[in-house]
Design an enzyme around this catalytic site. Structure first.
Site, PDB file in Angstrom:
ATOM      1  CB  CYS A 421      -0.985  -0.050   1.158  1.00 54.20           C
ATOM      2  SG  CYS A 421      -2.431   0.962   0.846  1.00 54.20           S
ATOM      3  CG  HIS A 548      -3.456  -3.625   3.009  1.00 55.38           C
ATOM      4  ND1 HIS A 548      -2.524  -3.196   3.918  1.00 55.38           N
ATOM      5  CD2 HIS A 548      -4.036  -2.513   2.510  1.00 55.38           C
ATOM      6  CE1 HIS A 548      -2.545  -1.873   3.984  1.00 55.38           C
ATOM      7  NE2 HIS A 548      -3.453  -1.430   3.140  1.00 55.38           N
ATOM      8  CD  GLU A 550      -1.409  -6.457   5.071  1.00 58.15           C
ATOM      9  OE1 GLU A 550      -1.056  -6.643   3.887  1.00 58.15           O
ATOM     10  OE2 GLU A 550      -1.647  -5.317   5.540  1.00 58.15           O
TER      11      GLU A 550
HETATM   12  N1  GLN Z   1      -2.110   6.673   2.966  1.00 58.83           N
HETATM   13  C1  GLN Z   1      -2.172   5.914   1.749  1.00 58.83           C
HETATM   14  C2  GLN Z   1      -3.536   6.013   1.079  1.00 58.83           C
HETATM   15  O1  GLN Z   1      -4.510   6.364   1.710  1.00 58.83           O
HETATM   16  C3  GLN Z   1      -1.790   4.475   1.998  1.00 58.83           C
HETATM   17  C4  GLN Z   1      -2.791   3.738   2.814  1.00 58.83           C
HETATM   18  C5  GLN Z   1      -2.263   2.433   3.337  1.00 58.83           C
HETATM   19  O2  GLN Z   1      -1.063   2.167   3.299  1.00 58.83           O
HETATM   20  N2  GLN Z   1      -3.131   1.612   3.856  1.00 58.83           N
HETATM   21  O3  GLN Z   1      -3.668   5.723  -0.077  1.00 58.83           O
END
Ligand code: GLN
Length: 573
Positions: A421, A548, A550
């Site tokens: 992310c 994500h 995970e």
């Molecule tokens: N802050 C970033 C976004 O909102 C990444 C979010 C995250 O890593 N979950 O896109």
């Protein structure tokens, strides 16, 4: 046991309208004395025992806080926000249930005070209570019971079948003001579903003190007293302790807590969490639980071979791996619980012990060389000596430049890198700055006036409102080519479904230029507008995902991007 086989000794207890209420079994897990003594792992392990008896199991977590969900809570204070397929942002215990039981839950499986009150207030505004005074008892307590009954019926394993048993974990410790309405609702619930169809586990602590290591029962006596005063009599006690409970201590707990001595389980320290279910089974928990709930379980059950193999495998790892985790909330490892689990799943499957070095991203930044030279050197040494580097998700400015330094170092030195992310976003920004020479390239999240907006706000819905604009839950990623690591890691799948939690995306207008300079966008969303996976050709492993991965890792099915990191890290040794 086949589904339905137990129906003979099932009582259909309540008739609502003309429909008999199906005879679902419930196992409630409460906790006392202290938080953080492993109630979540205990609840999940009880689920494992039930599942290994051939039952379909689901789980509900009750969180007695006023927040509607965990989405707005700081991971630093509360641990990670776990994300479900349906976009639910929930307590991290739902991650435990999904991993242990290999199920998929929905947002309603996390019941909070906020959700219950919102539902009741909404009904009150609609006039559903017909002029009555709306009260905690019976309106809030009824809402809780109805919620539990409804959610327990929802299929959790993709088969379309209703579960047989629902494990309900009551968050917090018994006696808290916040949990009182839930305790009262569960007290009433026994009569709603029939005392024979519901049982109560209470997880407590038996401290071991003094030079002779005396096992103290008083805290457990007190917490059970409190529970009983609220009308809940525990059927089973699970006592966390550093040592196995002595027989005389079990006897004492039994007589002071009014629990059958055979129902007092010792949950002493074990080398890894897979042992918890085994340890309970060895003390008779499976058979006793089945008999308490009137379930006829064949002699051959429970089948716990898979757990035995897993526990033994983790006890006998013969390699060591060191991963540097470059993040922000490094003071509380629960902030990254699923990432740690996913790393462990992948490492264990490769026969390696997972050692994580926590690197505070901020200290990697160049100005720290003069401001905090010792920390700067210490953290850089961790990055350089690690077998691989992981930059997990995150929000907000702090540490972002340090994360970019780590990504750049990995890109240039050939160190295996996995970005998740934010870990993808900063790798792309760094590439734009360093390879394309775009000075000041940034995400508009961190610098609204950046001359080169490389990562931008791209909400799926409203472009003007921040609330509810997060891209959440499962989305499809299409691989763009078979000639990539992702294709190999995902076992030849071209369509991948993973969970998301973000607002920002790689700026589609910059993709062509970045690609021409060697950054590969090998996975995109179904519209081809959102970049989901990046790779770098010629690098041992430079892989990052906007999603994500995970959240869907399982002990026996480690998440592919993590497998890639572990493979590369091991071959770099
Ligand atoms: N802050 C970033 C976004 O909102 C990444 C979010 C995250 O890593 N979950 O896109």
């Amino acid at each position: 046991m086949k589904k339905g086989q137990n129906k003979a000794n099932v009582h259909v207890l309540r008739i609502r309208g003309s429909d008999p209420v199906d005879c679902m079994r419930y196992v409630v897990v409460s906790g006392g004395v202290l938080s953080g003594i492993g109630k979540g792992v205990t609840a999940s392990s009880i689920g494992v025992l039930l599942k290994s008896m051939g039952l379909k199991v689901t789980a509900i977590k009750i969180d007695p806080y006023l927040n509607s969900d965990a989405g707005t809570m700081s991971p630093f204070e509360h641990g990670e926000v776990f994300v479900l397929d349906d976009g639910g942002e929930v307590d991290l215990d739902l991650g435990n249930y999904e991993r242990f039981l290999d199920i998929r839950l929905g947002r309603d499986n996390n019941l909070t005070t906020g959700k219950v009150y919102s539902a009741v207030i909404e009904r009150e505004r609609r006039g559903d209570y017909l002029g009555k005074t709306v009260q905690v008892v019976p309106h809030i307590t009824n809402e809780i019971q109805e919620w539990i009954e409804k959610v327990a019926q929802q299929c959790s394993d993709g088969s379309g079948d209703k579960p047989d048993v629902c494990v309900i974990e009551l968050g917090g410790t018994v006696g808290d003001i916040e949990s009182a309405p839930f305790v009262e609702a569960l007290r009433q619930f026994q009569f709603r579903v029939g005392r024979e169809n519901i049982c109560f586990f209470h997880v407590s602590l038996v401290p071991v003190i003094g030079v002779v290591g005396e096992q103290k029962t008083k805290p457990t006596q007190h917490t059970v007293k409190e529970l009983r005063a609220a009308g809940l009599a525990p059927d089973f006690l699970v006592c966390r302790s550093s040592e196995p409970l002595l027989p005389e201590v079990k006897d004492k707990l039994s007589s002071f807590c009014h629990v059958d001595p055979a129902h007092v389980f010792s949950a002493h320290d074990v080398p890894n969490i897979y042992h918890v279910a085994l340890m309970m089974d060895e003390q008779g928990a499976s058979k006793l639980l089945a008999s308490r709930l009137g379930l006829s379980v064949p002699e051959s059950r429970p089948q716990l071979d898979e757990w035995r193999t897993m526990a033994a495998k983790v006890d006998n790892l013969d390699k060591d791996l060191r991963i540097a985790m470059v993040g922000k909330y490094t003071g509380l490892s629960d902030s990254y619980l699923s990432v740690i689990k996913a790393l462990q799943h992948a490492a264990f499957n490769a026969g390696a012990r997972m050692n994580i070095d926590w690197v505070e991203a901020e200290y990697l930044e160049p100005e720290q060389l003069t401001e905090n030279p010792e920390k700067h050197a210490e953290y850089w040494a961790m990055v350089k000596e690690a077998d691989g580097v992981l930059v997990p998700g995150g929000f907000g400015n702090r540490g972002v430049e340090g994360k970019m330094c780590a990504a750049r170092y990995c890109r240039k030195s050939g160190k295996p890198y996995l970005g998740i992310c934010l870990g993808l976003q900063i790798a792309v920004i760094d590439f734009a700055r360093d390879v394309l020479g775009k000075i000041g390239a940034n995400s508009t999240e961190f610098d609204e006036a950046t001359p080169h907006p490389t990562v931008i706000f791209m909400p799926e819905g409203s472009k003007t409102h921040m609330g509810g604009t997060m891209r959440l839950g499962s989305r499809q990623t299409n691989l763009q080519t078979e000639d990539c690591e992702a294709f190999r890691l995902y076992g030849g799948e071209m369509k991948i479904h993973e969970r998301h939690r973000h607002r920002y995306e790689v700026n589609p207008e910059m993709v062509e230029e970045l690609e021409a300079a060697g950054l590969r966008f090998v996975g995109k969303d179904t519209e081809g507008e959102r970049m989901e996976i990046i790779e770098l050709k010629g690098h041992p492993y430079f892989f990052a995902t906007q999603y994500h991965p995970e959240f869907k890792s399982r002990p026996n099915r480690p998440s592919p991007p993590f497998v890639g990191l572990i493979e590369a890290a091991l071959s770099a040794q």
